[in-house]
Scaffold this active site. Structure first.
Site, PDB file in Angstrom:
ATOM      1  N   TRP A   1      87.226   6.719 -13.043  1.00 35.12           N
ATOM      2  CA  TRP A   1      86.772   7.532 -14.298  1.00 35.12           C
ATOM      3  C   TRP A   1      87.098   6.657 -15.512  1.00 35.12           C
ATOM      4  O   TRP A   1      86.332   6.817 -16.599  1.00 35.12           O
ATOM      5  CB  TRP A   1      87.437   8.876 -14.461  1.00 35.12           C
ATOM      6  CG  TRP A   1      88.867   8.778 -14.446  1.00 35.12           C
ATOM      7  CD1 TRP A   1      89.659   8.692 -15.636  1.00 35.12           C
ATOM      8  CD2 TRP A   1      89.915   9.089 -13.455  1.00 35.12           C
ATOM      9  NE1 TRP A   1      90.983   8.557 -15.252  1.00 35.12           N
ATOM     10  CE2 TRP A   1      90.983   8.827 -13.992  1.00 35.12           C
ATOM     11  CE3 TRP A   1      89.604   9.385 -12.051  1.00 35.12           C
ATOM     12  CZ2 TRP A   1      92.314   9.107 -12.976  1.00 35.12           C
ATOM     13  CZ3 TRP A   1      90.726   9.545 -11.219  1.00 35.12           C
ATOM     14  CH2 TRP A   1      92.037   9.281 -11.780  1.00 35.12           C
ATOM     15  N   ARG A   2      87.764   5.655 -15.351  1.00 33.41           N
ATOM     16  CA  ARG A   2      88.204   4.715 -16.746  1.00 33.41           C
ATOM     17  C   ARG A   2      86.936   4.046 -16.944  1.00 33.41           C
ATOM     18  O   ARG A   2      86.865   3.642 -18.113  1.00 33.41           O
ATOM     19  CB  ARG A   2      89.482   4.073 -16.547  1.00 33.41           C
ATOM     20  CG  ARG A   2      90.696   4.757 -16.716  1.00 33.41           C
ATOM     21  CD  ARG A   2      91.929   4.025 -16.901  1.00 33.41           C
ATOM     22  NE  ARG A   2      92.839   4.824 -17.144  1.00 33.41           N
ATOM     23  CZ  ARG A   2      94.251   4.581 -16.915  1.00 33.41           C
ATOM     24  NH1 ARG A   2      94.557   3.282 -16.164  1.00 33.41           N
ATOM     25  NH2 ARG A   2      95.120   5.226 -17.417  1.00 33.41           N
TER      26      ARG A   2
ATOM     27  N   GLU B   1      94.930  11.056 -18.593  1.00 33.46           N
ATOM     28  CA  GLU B   1      96.366  10.562 -18.937  1.00 33.46           C
ATOM     29  C   GLU B   1      97.318  11.610 -19.038  1.00 33.46           C
ATOM     30  O   GLU B   1      98.469  11.523 -18.872  1.00 33.46           O
ATOM     31  CB  GLU B   1      96.055   9.844 -20.247  1.00 33.46           C
ATOM     32  CG  GLU B   1      95.210   8.580 -20.230  1.00 33.46           C
ATOM     33  CD  GLU B   1      95.849   7.424 -19.597  1.00 33.46           C
ATOM     34  OE1 GLU B   1      97.129   7.399 -18.983  1.00 33.46           O
ATOM     35  OE2 GLU B   1      94.992   6.553 -19.218  1.00 33.46           O
TER      36      GLU B   1
ATOM     37  N   GLN C   1     104.170  11.054 -16.026  1.00 34.62           N
ATOM     38  CA  GLN C   1     105.269  11.346 -14.964  1.00 34.62           C
ATOM     39  C   GLN C   1     104.823  12.071 -13.605  1.00 34.62           C
ATOM     40  O   GLN C   1     105.571  12.845 -13.073  1.00 34.62           O
ATOM     41  CB  GLN C   1     106.522  12.729 -15.615  1.00 34.62           C
ATOM     42  CG  GLN C   1     106.974  12.096 -16.919  1.00 34.62           C
ATOM     43  CD  GLN C   1     108.076  11.099 -16.611  1.00 34.62           C
ATOM     44  OE1 GLN C   1     109.154  11.487 -16.251  1.00 34.62           O
ATOM     45  NE2 GLN C   1     107.590   9.859 -16.792  1.00 34.62           N
ATOM     46  N   THR C   2     103.617  11.745 -13.365  1.00 34.81           N
ATOM     47  CA  THR C   2     102.991  12.119 -12.137  1.00 34.81           C
ATOM     48  C   THR C   2     102.325  10.991 -11.589  1.00 34.81           C
ATOM     49  O   THR C   2     101.478  10.361 -12.034  1.00 34.81           O
ATOM     50  CB  THR C   2     101.944  13.325 -12.518  1.00 34.81           C
ATOM     51  OG1 THR C   2     102.702  14.280 -13.252  1.00 34.81           O
ATOM     52  CG2 THR C   2     101.578  13.851 -11.174  1.00 34.81           C
TER      53      THR C   2
ATOM     54  N   GLY D   1     102.869  20.892 -12.114  1.00 37.00           N
ATOM     55  CA  GLY D   1     104.086  20.823 -12.814  1.00 37.00           C
ATOM     56  C   GLY D   1     103.977  20.396 -14.538  1.00 37.00           C
ATOM     57  O   GLY D   1     102.984  20.245 -15.020  1.00 37.00           O
TER      58      GLY D   1
ATOM     59  N   TYR E   1     102.419   7.192 -25.773  1.00 40.44           N
ATOM     60  CA  TYR E   1     101.780   6.473 -24.599  1.00 40.44           C
ATOM     61  C   TYR E   1     100.196   7.073 -24.470  1.00 40.44           C
ATOM     62  O   TYR E   1      99.286   6.144 -24.413  1.00 40.44           O
ATOM     63  CB  TYR E   1     102.216   6.984 -23.354  1.00 40.44           C
ATOM     64  CG  TYR E   1     101.498   6.545 -22.211  1.00 40.44           C
ATOM     65  CD1 TYR E   1     101.294   5.361 -21.761  1.00 40.44           C
ATOM     66  CD2 TYR E   1     100.756   7.805 -21.614  1.00 40.44           C
ATOM     67  CE1 TYR E   1     100.506   5.114 -20.802  1.00 40.44           C
ATOM     68  CE2 TYR E   1      99.609   7.319 -20.465  1.00 40.44           C
ATOM     69  CZ  TYR E   1      99.823   6.000 -20.213  1.00 40.44           C
ATOM     70  OH  TYR E   1      98.738   5.776 -19.209  1.00 40.44           O
TER      71      TYR E   1
ATOM     72  N   ASP F   1     104.183   2.920 -20.941  1.00 42.71           N
ATOM     73  CA  ASP F   1     104.938   4.140 -20.010  1.00 42.71           C
ATOM     74  C   ASP F   1     106.231   3.419 -19.195  1.00 42.71           C
ATOM     75  O   ASP F   1     106.631   2.257 -19.774  1.00 42.71           O
ATOM     76  CB  ASP F   1     103.825   4.394 -18.829  1.00 42.71           C
ATOM     77  CG  ASP F   1     103.536   3.233 -18.080  1.00 42.71           C
ATOM     78  OD1 ASP F   1     103.734   1.972 -18.346  1.00 42.71           O
ATOM     79  OD2 ASP F   1     102.918   3.365 -16.934  1.00 42.71           O
TER      80      ASP F   1
ATOM     81  N   CYS G   1     105.959  -5.627 -10.253  1.00 41.39           N
ATOM     82  CA  CYS G   1     107.230  -5.514 -10.795  1.00 41.39           C
ATOM     83  C   CYS G   1     107.707  -4.321 -10.740  1.00 41.39           C
ATOM     84  O   CYS G   1     108.045  -3.485 -11.548  1.00 41.39           O
ATOM     85  CB  CYS G   1     106.947  -6.093 -12.207  1.00 41.39           C
ATOM     86  SG  CYS G   1     108.672  -6.403 -13.266  1.00 41.39           S
TER      87      CYS G   1
ATOM     88  N   CYS H   1     104.151 -12.759  -8.481  1.00 44.44           N
ATOM     89  CA  CYS H   1     103.917 -12.479  -9.721  1.00 44.44           C
ATOM     90  C   CYS H   1     102.946 -13.432 -10.591  1.00 44.44           C
ATOM     91  O   CYS H   1     103.676 -14.646 -10.761  1.00 44.44           O
ATOM     92  CB  CYS H   1     105.429 -12.241 -10.615  1.00 44.44           C
ATOM     93  SG  CYS H   1     104.966 -11.493 -12.439  1.00 44.44           S
TER      94      CYS H   1
ATOM     95  N   CYS I   1     109.124 -15.054 -17.275  1.00 52.07           N
ATOM     96  CA  CYS I   1     109.931 -13.894 -16.942  1.00 52.07           C
ATOM     97  C   CYS I   1     111.280 -14.555 -17.187  1.00 52.07           C
ATOM     98  O   CYS I   1     111.970 -15.253 -16.456  1.00 52.07           O
ATOM     99  CB  CYS I   1     109.839 -13.400 -15.857  1.00 52.07           C
ATOM    100  SG  CYS I   1     110.925 -11.933 -15.484  1.00 52.07           S
TER     101      CYS I   1
END
Length: 344
Positions: free
Chosen positions: A24-25, A37, A42-43, A81, A120, A138, A191, A201, A207
DNA sequence: TAGTCGTGGTG
DNA sequence: TCACCAAGACT
C-alpha cells in the site's frame, strides 16, 4: 560518523535490490500510509496485514472512517491491542474531515498536531507520502544508528531519540521516504536485535560498533520492570432470559472494551451484590481459568457462573456477545464458558 | 522523566 | 518457560 554520500548510496542501493515494501506504500496515498503506520506501532507487520485489509475495505477513505461508529471501530480493532490508537486515529481523521476538507495535511506542523501523531508516524507519513525531509525513528532505526555510531547511551531516553532523529535529518537525501524505509528494513532483516547478519550488511564499513566488535552490546536499554501479578475472579452472571451481564471497562486499561464483571479474589459475594445492585440466587460453578500477560501486568483469572432473577440494564442476550468488542484477556476466559454452554 | 498501554512471535 | 521485542504515543 557516517560519510553521508557513500553511506546513503550503499544503503539506498541495497534497498532497491532487496526491498519488500509494503504494497500500500507504493500508492503514496497518505491516508493508507497513515492508517498502516498507526497499526504498525509496536506491532509486527504480519500481525497488521489482515487488520489493514479489513479496515481499508470497510473504511477506504477519510470520510468513511470519520463517519464510522466508534464501537464498530473498536470491534474491528479487537485483538490488535493498544486500543487508544484507533480512538485517537478516529478523532484525528474527523478533524481532517472537518477542518482540512478531508485531505491529509501536507504541512508537517499541521499534521504533527493531530491526535496520535508522534515523531515516528509524523515523519513516516510526511516523508513517504510527501517526500518531506523528515526522519522516521522507530525501534529498528534506533538500533541501527546506535550501532553505526557505537552510541552507548540509553536509547529509551527521549533526548537520545531526538538526537538520533536530528542526526538522520542532517544526512537524509531527497528520496526521504525510501531512505527511512531502508533504515527500518535494514534493522528488520540485517541489523537484528539478536544474531545480526553483519556479514551481509551493505554499510558494514561505516559501522563503528562492527569495527570495535561491540555490535552485540548495542543498543543499550534499561531492564524492564517486573510485571505486577493480579488475581481476579470473573463472573458469568446469567438471568432466566438467556442473557449475561457485561459492562464496559472503565479506567485506562482496555477502556471501552466489554468485560465480564471481575473482582479481586478476596471480594465477597455480598460486596459483589452491593456493587452490581442485584441479588445472587445460586452460585459457584467453576468454568475454567485464564492467564493473560500485558506489558506491565499479568492477570490470573478464575471464572464462575452465578444466577439471578433481578433485572439489570447491563444484561446482554448471549447471542449478541460476539458482536461486542472484547479484549483477548477476557476472551480467554469467555471461551471456556461458551463451549460447554452450547452443549447444554 | 518514567510509567502506562495489548498482543503475539521468538530464541 | 521467560525475557525481550515489535515501523510508539500519551500523561
Amino acid at each position: 560518523m557516517l560519510e553521508s554520500s557513500e553511506f546513503n548510496h550503499n544503503l539506498l542501493d541495497w534497498y532497491q535490490s532487496n526491498k519488500r515494501t509494503l504494497p500500500w506504500r507504493q500508492t503514496r496515498d497518505p491516508y493508507r500510509i497513515w492508517l498502516s503506520e498507526v497499526m504498525l506501532q509496536q506491532t509486527q507487520v504480519t500481525t497488521v496485514i489482515p487488520y489493514y485489509e479489513k479496515f481499508i475495505t470497510k473504511y477506504p477513505d477519510i470520510d468513511s472512517l470519520a463517519e464510522a461508529d466508534e464501537e464498530a471501530l473498536l470491534k474491528d480493532w479487537e485483538g490488535l491491542g493498544y486500543y487508544n490508537r484507533i480512538r485517537n486515529f478516529h478523532a484525528a481523521v474527523k478533524e481532517v474531515r472537518d477542518n482540512y476538507n478531508s485531505t491529509v495535511p501536507e504541512r508537517p506542523e499541521t499534521f504533527f498536531n493531530l491526535k496520535g501523531v508522534g515523531p515516528y508516524i509524523g515523519g513516516a507519513v510526511q516523508s513517504i507520502a510527501f517526500n518531506h525531509l523528515l526522519a522516521a525513528v522507530d525501534g529498528n532505526v534506533l538500533r541501527v544508528i546506535s550501532r553505526l555510531d557505537a552510541d552507548g547511551r540509553d536509547v529509551a531516553r527521549a533526548s537520545v531519540q531526538k538526537d538520533i532523529k536530528k542526526r538522520i535529518e542532517e544526512i537524509i537525501p531527497l528520496e526521504a521516504g525510501d531512505f527511512n524505509q531502508a533504515l527500518m528494513e535494514l534493522g528488520a532483516t540485517i541489523c537484528t536485535p539478536r544474531a545480526p547478519k553483519c556479514i551481509m550488511c551493505p554499510v558494514q564499513e561505516h559501522c563503528e560498533a562492527y569495527s570495535r566488535n561491540i555490535v552485540s552490546e548495542l543498543p543499550v536499554k534499561k531492564k524492564a520492570k517486573r510485571k505486577n501479578e493480579i488475581y481476579y475472579n470473573v463472573y458469568f452472571i446469567l438471568n432466566d432470559r438467556n442473557e449475561i451481564l457485561l459492562r464496559k471497562q472503565e479506567g485506562t486499561l482496555l477502556q471501552g472494551m466489554y468485560e465480564l464483571p471481575k473482582y479481586d479474589v478476596d471480594t465477597s459475594v455480598e460486596s459483589i451484590e452491593e456493587d452490581l445492585q442485584l441479588s445472587i440466587d445460586t452460585s459457584g460453578r467453576h468454568v475454567g481459568s485464564g492467564k493473560h500477560v500485558f506489558t506491565h501486568q499479568v492477570w490470573y483469572m478464575e471464572g464462575y457462573v452465578l444466577h439471578t432473577r433481578d433485572r439489570h440494564p447491563d444484561f446482554v442476550p448471549l447471542e449478541d456477545v460476539g458482536g461486542l468488542p472484547m479484549s483477548r484477556a477476557m476472551q480467554k476466559i469467555y471461551e471456556q464458558f461458551e463451549v460447554p454452554a452450547e452443549r447444554m
